[in-house]
Design a protein around this motif. Sequence first.
Motif, PDB file in Angstrom:
ATOM      1  N   VAL A  36       0.846  -1.197   0.000  1.00 52.59           N
ATOM      2  CA  VAL A  36       0.000   0.000   0.000  1.00 52.59           C
ATOM      3  C   VAL A  36       0.882   1.247   0.000  1.00 52.59           C
ATOM      4  O   VAL A  36       1.774   1.389   0.836  1.00 52.59           O
ATOM      5  N   THR A  37       0.619   2.152  -0.951  1.00 46.54           N
ATOM      6  CA  THR A  37       1.340   3.421  -1.038  1.00 46.54           C
ATOM      7  C   THR A  37       0.331   4.559  -1.101  1.00 46.54           C
ATOM      8  O   THR A  37      -0.647   4.493  -1.861  1.00 46.54           O
ATOM      9  N   SER A  38       0.565   5.611  -0.309  1.00 47.56           N
ATOM     10  CA  SER A  38      -0.337   6.770  -0.296  1.00 47.56           C
ATOM     11  C   SER A  38       0.438   8.034  -0.641  1.00 47.56           C
ATOM     12  O   SER A  38       1.553   8.246  -0.138  1.00 47.56           O
ATOM     13  N   LEU A  39      -0.122   8.867  -1.503  1.00 47.00           N
ATOM     14  CA  LEU A  39       0.490  10.127  -1.902  1.00 47.00           C
ATOM     15  C   LEU A  39      -0.533  11.254  -1.826  1.00 47.00           C
ATOM     16  O   LEU A  39      -1.731  11.033  -2.059  1.00 47.00           O
ATOM     17  N   ASP A  40      -0.070  12.464  -1.493  1.00 48.94           N
ATOM     18  CA  ASP A  40      -0.942  13.638  -1.598  1.00 48.94           C
ATOM     19  C   ASP A  40      -1.367  13.798  -3.051  1.00 48.94           C
ATOM     20  O   ASP A  40      -0.547  13.668  -3.973  1.00 48.94           O
ATOM     21  N   TYR A  41      -2.647  14.117  -3.242  1.00 48.86           N
ATOM     22  CA  TYR A  41      -3.171  14.052  -4.609  1.00 48.86           C
ATOM     23  C   TYR A  41      -4.027  15.244  -5.028  1.00 48.86           C
ATOM     24  O   TYR A  41      -3.933  15.726  -6.148  1.00 48.86           O
ATOM     25  N   GLY A  42      -4.883  15.740  -4.126  1.00 48.28           N
ATOM     26  CA  GLY A  42      -5.943  16.673  -4.513  1.00 48.28           C
ATOM     27  C   GLY A  42      -5.471  17.909  -5.244  1.00 48.28           C
ATOM     28  O   GLY A  42      -5.983  18.254  -6.317  1.00 48.28           O
ATOM     29  N   ARG A  49       8.460  13.802  -3.015  1.00 50.74           N
ATOM     30  CA  ARG A  49       8.498  12.388  -2.627  1.00 50.74           C
ATOM     31  C   ARG A  49       7.161  11.914  -2.066  1.00 50.74           C
ATOM     32  O   ARG A  49       6.816  10.739  -2.180  1.00 50.74           O
ATOM     33  N   GLY A  50       6.430  12.810  -1.432  1.00 53.84           N
ATOM     34  CA  GLY A  50       5.147  12.428  -0.856  1.00 53.84           C
ATOM     35  C   GLY A  50       3.961  12.918  -1.658  1.00 53.84           C
ATOM     36  O   GLY A  50       2.828  12.864  -1.166  1.00 53.84           O
ATOM     37  N   ASP A  51       4.201  13.391  -2.877  1.00 50.90           N
ATOM     38  CA  ASP A  51       3.123  13.976  -3.675  1.00 50.90           C
ATOM     39  C   ASP A  51       2.979  13.227  -5.002  1.00 50.90           C
ATOM     40  O   ASP A  51       3.939  12.684  -5.559  1.00 50.90           O
ATOM     41  N   PHE A  52       1.766  13.252  -5.512  1.00 55.17           N
ATOM     42  CA  PHE A  52       1.454  12.590  -6.784  1.00 55.17           C
ATOM     43  C   PHE A  52       2.287  13.120  -7.937  1.00 55.17           C
ATOM     44  O   PHE A  52       2.541  12.400  -8.912  1.00 55.17           O
ATOM     45  N   SER A  53       2.746  14.356  -7.849  1.00 51.33           N
ATOM     46  CA  SER A  53       3.543  14.940  -8.927  1.00 51.33           C
ATOM     47  C   SER A  53       4.786  14.107  -9.226  1.00 51.33           C
ATOM     48  O   SER A  53       5.299  14.114 -10.352  1.00 51.33           O
ATOM     49  N   SER A  54       5.281  13.368  -8.222  1.00 48.51           N
ATOM     50  CA  SER A  54       6.483  12.559  -8.420  1.00 48.51           C
ATOM     51  C   SER A  54       6.255  11.420  -9.397  1.00 48.51           C
ATOM     52  O   SER A  54       7.211  10.878  -9.961  1.00 48.51           O
ATOM     53  N   THR A  55       4.992  11.029  -9.618  1.00 45.40           N
ATOM     54  CA  THR A  55       4.696   9.951 -10.564  1.00 45.40           C
ATOM     55  C   THR A  55       4.607  10.456 -11.996  1.00 45.40           C
ATOM     56  O   THR A  55       4.540   9.659 -12.929  1.00 45.40           O
ATOM     57  N   ILE A  56       4.577  11.795 -12.164  1.00 44.08           N
ATOM     58  CA  ILE A  56       4.425  12.388 -13.497  1.00 44.08           C
ATOM     59  C   ILE A  56       5.745  12.897 -14.024  1.00 44.08           C
ATOM     60  O   ILE A  56       6.095  12.692 -15.186  1.00 44.08           O
ATOM     61  N   TYR A  57       6.476  13.576 -13.143  1.00 44.38           N
ATOM     62  CA  TYR A  57       7.697  14.247 -13.563  1.00 44.38           C
ATOM     63  C   TYR A  57       8.929  13.454 -13.132  1.00 44.38           C
ATOM     64  O   TYR A  57       8.952  12.865 -12.056  1.00 44.38           O
ATOM     65  N   GLY A  58       9.906  13.478 -13.989  1.00 46.41           N
ATOM     66  CA  GLY A  58      11.145  12.778 -13.706  1.00 46.41           C
ATOM     67  C   GLY A  58      12.030  13.573 -12.780  1.00 46.41           C
ATOM     68  O   GLY A  58      11.582  14.146 -11.790  1.00 46.41           O
ATOM     69  N   ARG A  59      13.274  13.649 -13.111  1.00 48.81           N
ATOM     70  CA  ARG A  59      14.263  14.290 -12.258  1.00 48.81           C
ATOM     71  C   ARG A  59      14.012  15.801 -12.180  1.00 48.81           C
ATOM     72  O   ARG A  59      14.070  16.505 -13.192  1.00 48.81           O
ATOM     73  N   VAL A  60      13.738  16.298 -10.989  1.00 50.35           N
ATOM     74  CA  VAL A  60      13.516  17.722 -10.750  1.00 50.35           C
ATOM     75  C   VAL A  60      14.640  18.231  -9.867  1.00 50.35           C
ATOM     76  O   VAL A  60      14.875  17.701  -8.775  1.00 50.35           O
ATOM     77  N   THR A  61      15.343  19.244 -10.324  1.00 57.99           N
ATOM     78  CA  THR A  61      16.465  19.796  -9.557  1.00 57.99           C
ATOM     79  C   THR A  61      16.300  21.291  -9.368  1.00 57.99           C
ATOM     80  O   THR A  61      15.618  21.961 -10.155  1.00 57.99           O
ATOM     81  N   SER A  62      16.926  21.800  -8.325  1.00 57.21           N
ATOM     82  CA  SER A  62      16.907  23.246  -8.095  1.00 57.21           C
ATOM     83  C   SER A  62      17.608  23.963  -9.239  1.00 57.21           C
ATOM     84  O   SER A  62      17.176  25.040  -9.668  1.00 57.21           O
ATOM     85  N   GLN A  63      18.662  23.358  -9.766  1.00 62.96           N
ATOM     86  CA  GLN A  63      19.372  23.979 -10.890  1.00 62.96           C
ATOM     87  C   GLN A  63      18.475  24.054 -12.110  1.00 62.96           C
ATOM     88  O   GLN A  63      18.510  25.030 -12.864  1.00 62.96           O
TER      89      GLN A  63
END
Length: 498
Positions: free
Chosen positions: A54-60, A117-131
């Motif tokens: 079971v995995t839960s992510l923020d979604y709304g 890491r705890g949000d649904f956006s992580s399943t859509i977007y790949g590597r996100v960096t500050s740079q």
Amino acid sequence: MPGLVWKTINGKRYLVLRWKKRVNGKLKITREIYIGDIDKLADIIQNPYRDLDVTSLDYGISAMTLLINREMGIKEIIDSVVPHRDNGLSAGDYALIFIMNRLSDPRSKNGIKEWMRGDFSSTIYGRVTSQGFWNMMDRISERDIKDIMDRVKEKLVSRGYDFSKIFVDASNFYVFMKENDMAKKGHNKKHRFDLNQVSYYIASNLEYIPLYGESYPGNIHDSSTFDMIIRNVPENAIVIMDKGYNSSHNISLMDNRKYIGSLKPSDNTDLIDIPLSEYTDGYYETSKFTLGREHRIVIYYSNTLRDKQMRNLEDRMSRIIRKCQNILEKGNYDAYDRINSILENENLNETIVVMDGTVTVDNERLNRRIERMGKTLLFTNIADMSAQEIIDLYKKRNRVEHCFRTINSMEIAFPVYHWTPHKIRVHMFLSHLAYLFLSLMRFKLKEINDLYLISTAEVLSTIKIVYLRRGKYVDKRLVSSNDRARKVIEKIDLLNIQ
């Protein structure tokens, strides 16, 4: 309807959960799940959670951001203005990630990766960096911002949002950075006059939706920015403006536009001194040449406003009288000069009098001041609306003030984690888009739940997506402990927004 059937494969019998649906009058199999033999079925029934991951992510908020983007095409607008240069994320992708984060858990560009890491956006977007964020911000020029904002404005109008009435006002926020082209000393709303600030304006409609907004250096007075505001307002819109924009020059910029504003009582004592006995139904109507033109004047009285002004005056006078008495008691040679300066700054130099070492109140002038309380002086060029309609419309000016309160309380625009003028401008542009998305979310959910702007984010933030994995099979569900959020899940197909 699902049903269990036996299926033989390579001489072995398997239980299969099968769904059928009638298509063009004929039953067709639409889905199958292989369970195994009868022992496997029994084990699943007796131990339903064995081998279940079971995995839960923020979604709304992230899901609603994608849904609003599907309707508005903001990402596509940004990418058409700021072309993609490599195989990574585009400028539009980074803008959506910024919006998702700012409406849920505002972080610095370094902190967004951790939030994802705890949000649904992580399943859509790949590597996100500050740079990657900083590179994207460097690529967006001031001309690009203007181009994108113009296209977004056209999109809002074309989708039928009502901008027949526009409320304009400005605000600012302090920053801890050194003075630069954007961060300047000014009249800070939070009274942090020791720090530099950045200013911005919003032109919104009755539904808190901003048609336009721009940031500018913190030392520029609001009245000096009216030309850049008015050129982005539809000519057929009624402009409701704060008294900070009052000037003959700004009124001349209105051309044929209709507008409503308020006059400063201290500059119009002839109007404010009209006795209440001459009012009809709580207002008085006349005309006056002011701000370079003949204007229709509507003066209205409010007991609520009077009580508020009375409390403020009492508190202020009590505080200033104590301050003046303390200065007198110290007996410094410049005591009277210091007191006169304080009274003048507080606009109490005619009400509080200091003579012969005593602080007193001029009751006659105090009573005259009290008689002027509760009155608001409106000026307008609108002739085809009743006085009461003009009053009611002006009272709704707090819609734009509510926009600023939401931005402040949710920290949509600040803290600012940038130190160069260009990045501040891009940050404020992205923050404006984040607030725009929030206002559109509220508008979309209005028929389901009549929420405030902040409540919209709070309700959506309770919606989680739960992934139930057993072997190669994955089931997705939306859950929330909030009743209003469950109504959103029921009414809007958020599960299939990609």
